[in-house]
Design an enzyme around this catalytic site. Sequence first.
Site, PDB file in Angstrom:
ATOM      1  N   ALA A 116     -34.992  34.488  89.056  1.00 39.98           N
ATOM      2  CA  ALA A 116     -33.927  33.992  88.185  1.00 39.98           C
ATOM      3  C   ALA A 116     -34.030  32.522  87.779  1.00 39.98           C
ATOM      4  CB  ALA A 116     -32.583  34.225  88.856  1.00 39.98           C
ATOM      5  N   ALA A 117     -34.609  31.656  88.598  1.00 38.50           N
ATOM      6  CA  ALA A 117     -34.612  30.228  88.294  1.00 38.50           C
ATOM      7  C   ALA A 117     -35.403  29.945  87.008  1.00 38.50           C
ATOM      8  CB  ALA A 117     -35.218  29.450  89.463  1.00 38.50           C
ATOM      9  N   PRO A 118     -34.935  28.991  86.188  1.00 41.87           N
ATOM     10  CA  PRO A 118     -33.829  28.051  86.413  1.00 41.87           C
ATOM     11  C   PRO A 118     -32.444  28.562  86.033  1.00 41.87           C
ATOM     12  CG  PRO A 118     -34.946  27.510  84.367  1.00 41.87           C
ATOM     13  CD  PRO A 118     -35.719  28.655  84.978  1.00 41.87           C
ATOM     14  N   GLY A 119     -32.327  29.791  85.510  1.00 45.03           N
ATOM     15  CA  GLY A 119     -31.005  30.375  85.348  1.00 45.03           C
ATOM     16  C   GLY A 119     -30.548  30.615  83.913  1.00 45.03           C
ATOM     17  N   ASP A 183     -38.370  38.922  85.097  1.00 47.13           N
ATOM     18  CA  ASP A 183     -39.091  37.929  84.290  1.00 47.13           C
ATOM     19  C   ASP A 183     -40.127  37.325  85.241  1.00 47.13           C
ATOM     20  OD1 ASP A 183     -39.420  36.397  81.838  1.00 47.13           O
ATOM     21  OD2 ASP A 183     -38.637  34.702  82.976  1.00 47.13           O
ATOM     22  N   CYS A 236     -44.176  35.090  80.112  1.00 49.47           N
ATOM     23  CA  CYS A 236     -44.426  34.135  79.027  1.00 49.47           C
ATOM     24  C   CYS A 236     -45.936  33.890  78.932  1.00 49.47           C
ATOM     25  CB  CYS A 236     -43.661  32.837  79.238  1.00 49.47           C
ATOM     26  SG  CYS A 236     -44.081  31.943  80.743  1.00 49.47           S
TER      27      CYS A 236
END
Length: 311
Positions: A116-119, A183, A236
């Site tokens: 999850a980071a950075p959110g 992700d 990405c």
Amino acid sequence: MGAREKIRETNPAFYERYSQLEDSDEFWEFMIRPLRQSVRVNTLKAPLERVVERLSEEFELEPIPWVREGFFIDVDNLAKVPEHGLGLIFGQEASSMIPAVVLDPGPGELVLDMAAAPGGKTGQMASYMENEGCIVANDPVVGRANVLIANLNRLGVLIARVTVREGAYFGRFENTFDRILLDAPCSSVGMIRKGWRFLEGWRLRGVIRYMNLQKRLIMAAYRALKPGGTLVYSTCTIDPLENEEVVDYLLRKTDARLGSIDLPVRSSEPVLEWEGREYSGELKKALRIHPNDNDTEAFFVARIIKPEGGE
């Protein structure tokens, strides 16, 4: 010296590998062109129209076609924009807004954000859920989790429970989550536009290391997904080993199916054959985005469905 020559001189192996994917001058030029600043309006804190009206008094906004709350903005430093400090907007790259749109979570659902980071995507999902339900927002690194907590607090996210676990840990919660976003950690080829170090540090062995990790994570994520639920896998980067190879691995090992993605976004053809491997034709439904397609970071997004009565 042109972009193609700069990249070839900096990292010959990188150039040789990805010229097999696409070799137009435009592709190489956009690979190193600085990114446009983009923001997502945080509708948890204020109506979209009010924030847009206020920002338009000072900045030029260009709507991002595939995200209603997303805009390109002509500012060089978001830290100088009061709305950013107040959590009314969040700096988020335009293509990185796609996975949460594709996942499409709703109020009351139980959602896992496995990395999850950075959110930014967690906050985006919380706004679609109208702060109702629960998001388990995970990151395996304490320092990154602290950044995640700070950002979620600033955005007014009330439904996130932050955990610090290796992502594969969640595989033990079989058939639990309504929706899952993976992700995945990746070789970050798309982020060369943010930092030259991603090009200088790129190595094929890193790609292979990430691919092995991604395969473990996607299998755990699918195991934790409820039958009838949706898993979105995204990266990405543009390497087929981290994208089509990983999703194809899941398709071969489980009963997973891919769903189509209908968004106003230009994309490149998914790779169905790479280095002697042939991938499922289902991968035509995935979204492969090269930097020159939309003048954004590179991205890959696949919408995975677990059939009712599945594993």
